[in-house]
Design a protein around this motif. Sequence first.
Motif, PDB file in Angstrom:
ATOM      1  N   GLU A   1       0.857  -1.191   0.000  1.00  0.00           N
ATOM      2  CA  GLU A   1       0.000   0.000   0.000  1.00  0.00           C
ATOM      3  C   GLU A   1       0.889   1.234   0.000  1.00  0.00           C
ATOM      4  O   GLU A   1       1.675   1.442   0.925  1.00  0.00           O
ATOM      5  CB  GLU A   1      -0.905  -0.010   1.234  1.00  0.00           C
ATOM      6  N   TRP A   2       0.757   2.020  -1.053  1.00  0.00           N
ATOM      7  CA  TRP A   2       1.610   3.191  -1.256  1.00  0.00           C
ATOM      8  C   TRP A   2       0.805   4.461  -1.003  1.00  0.00           C
ATOM      9  O   TRP A   2      -0.182   4.717  -1.696  1.00  0.00           O
ATOM     10  CB  TRP A   2       2.172   3.197  -2.671  1.00  0.00           C
ATOM     11  N   LYS A   3       1.248   5.235  -0.008  1.00  0.00           N
ATOM     12  CA  LYS A   3       0.572   6.487   0.318  1.00  0.00           C
ATOM     13  C   LYS A   3       1.341   7.658  -0.277  1.00  0.00           C
ATOM     14  O   LYS A   3       2.571   7.686  -0.245  1.00  0.00           O
ATOM     15  CB  LYS A   3       0.482   6.654   1.845  1.00  0.00           C
TER      16      LYS A   3
ATOM     17  N   VAL B   1      -3.860   6.908  -2.153  1.00  0.00           N
ATOM     18  CA  VAL B   1      -3.385   5.609  -1.687  1.00  0.00           C
ATOM     19  C   VAL B   1      -3.531   4.643  -2.862  1.00  0.00           C
ATOM     20  O   VAL B   1      -4.622   4.475  -3.406  1.00  0.00           O
ATOM     21  CB  VAL B   1      -4.185   5.082  -0.481  1.00  0.00           C
TER      22      VAL B   1
ATOM     23  N   SER C   1      -2.777   0.711  -3.920  1.00  0.00           N
ATOM     24  CA  SER C   1      -2.408  -0.590  -3.360  1.00  0.00           C
ATOM     25  C   SER C   1      -2.314  -1.638  -4.455  1.00  0.00           C
ATOM     26  O   SER C   1      -3.061  -1.610  -5.439  1.00  0.00           O
ATOM     27  CB  SER C   1      -3.421  -1.030  -2.297  1.00  0.00           C
TER      28      SER C   1
ATOM     29  N   GLU D   1      -2.223  -5.826  -4.608  1.00  0.00           N
ATOM     30  CA  GLU D   1      -2.446  -7.041  -3.831  1.00  0.00           C
ATOM     31  C   GLU D   1      -2.344  -8.252  -4.746  1.00  0.00           C
ATOM     32  O   GLU D   1      -2.930  -8.268  -5.834  1.00  0.00           O
ATOM     33  CB  GLU D   1      -3.831  -6.997  -3.179  1.00  0.00           C
TER      34      GLU D   1
ATOM     35  N   GLN E   1      -5.023  -3.883  -8.381  1.00  0.00           N
ATOM     36  CA  GLN E   1      -4.575  -2.522  -8.098  1.00  0.00           C
ATOM     37  C   GLN E   1      -5.790  -1.665  -7.771  1.00  0.00           C
ATOM     38  O   GLN E   1      -6.770  -1.644  -8.517  1.00  0.00           O
ATOM     39  CB  GLN E   1      -3.833  -1.934  -9.305  1.00  0.00           C
TER      40      GLN E   1
ATOM     41  N   ASP F   1     -13.043   5.254  -6.372  1.00  0.00           N
ATOM     42  CA  ASP F   1     -11.932   4.311  -6.437  1.00  0.00           C
ATOM     43  C   ASP F   1     -11.829   3.709  -7.831  1.00  0.00           C
ATOM     44  O   ASP F   1     -12.840   3.447  -8.501  1.00  0.00           O
ATOM     45  CB  ASP F   1     -12.125   3.181  -5.423  1.00  0.00           C
TER      46      ASP F   1
ATOM     47  N   GLU G   1       5.524   8.747  -3.304  1.00  0.00           N
ATOM     48  CA  GLU G   1       4.802   7.787  -2.466  1.00  0.00           C
ATOM     49  C   GLU G   1       5.755   7.105  -1.487  1.00  0.00           C
ATOM     50  O   GLU G   1       6.960   7.030  -1.730  1.00  0.00           O
ATOM     51  CB  GLU G   1       4.150   6.707  -3.341  1.00  0.00           C
TER      52      GLU G   1
ATOM     53  N   ALA H   1       2.947   2.229   3.278  1.00  0.00           N
ATOM     54  CA  ALA H   1       2.218   2.404   4.534  1.00  0.00           C
ATOM     55  C   ALA H   1       3.019   1.791   5.675  1.00  0.00           C
ATOM     56  O   ALA H   1       3.631   0.731   5.534  1.00  0.00           O
ATOM     57  CB  ALA H   1       0.850   1.729   4.436  1.00  0.00           C
TER      58      ALA H   1
END
Length: 271
Positions: A14-16, A35, A37, A39, A49, A58, A124, A127
């Motif tokens: 997860e990239w903030k 954010v 993400s 997975e 994504q 989103d 970024e 998290a």
Amino acid sequence: MTSQWESLLKNLGEWKGSFIRFSPQGELLEGVKSVVSFEGLNNNQTIRQVVRREGQADLVLDYTSLPRTTLFFPNGSFSQGTVQLAPFTAFGAELGLIYENRRLRLLQLFNKSGQLYQITLIPEHLAGTEPIETPRLQVNDLLGEWQGEAITMYANLNPADTFSTNLTLTLDNNGRLIQTLNFSDRTITSTATIQGNTIIFDQNPQRQVQVLLLPNGASATSPLNPQFNQGLILEVGWLIQPNLRQRMVRSYNNKGEWVSLTLVTEQRVKL
């Protein structure tokens, strides 16, 4: 060589960060927190994504393969974008760098007249880690001699090439920037005018290139007046630490075809 899919997996997590938009002259227009993400599903055979941005719905994307518009380096850095340039057609590319728990992505978009009209910088951090914010890049941050290692990957998936680089940036007595780049038995010397936060390589009026100095140690390089029959490059630079820099170059040939992607990691060895 790590497979493209394995390289994509380096971006899991997860990239903030923020989507920060600039004018073509490098003026800050707006910033939106984000954010993003990645997975792994089905034993990492599928990647989901999710892109979340303040005030927007989103965006959810599932991948089981990668398009030919995209290439990944073994460390997870990547680029995606237009594969064929043509007159009167909009084009653009995203260039994404990754270092430890941080990523820096740059999106450059050009209109149908070939003019740069939108720049989005996306710094970024993973998290659970602390963000590192650095000020807007300055010319003095780049001066000196840089030694690097480069890897070039090809859009046609030919085997990658690796080579050493040497880049020297100095100012002459008139305040012009002098750049000398050595790689693969080639030497390229060019000069530029410095105008505030913009560097313009202008010794060839037909092929002027601008470098915008941006926050978070970033730089964005693009042609001022793209000529598709001459070939062109798009580049992102990232000063990660005072003496450590990454650059990524997306190259197009004189037929407007995307041909290669080069990642350079360089260290300053002399001021």
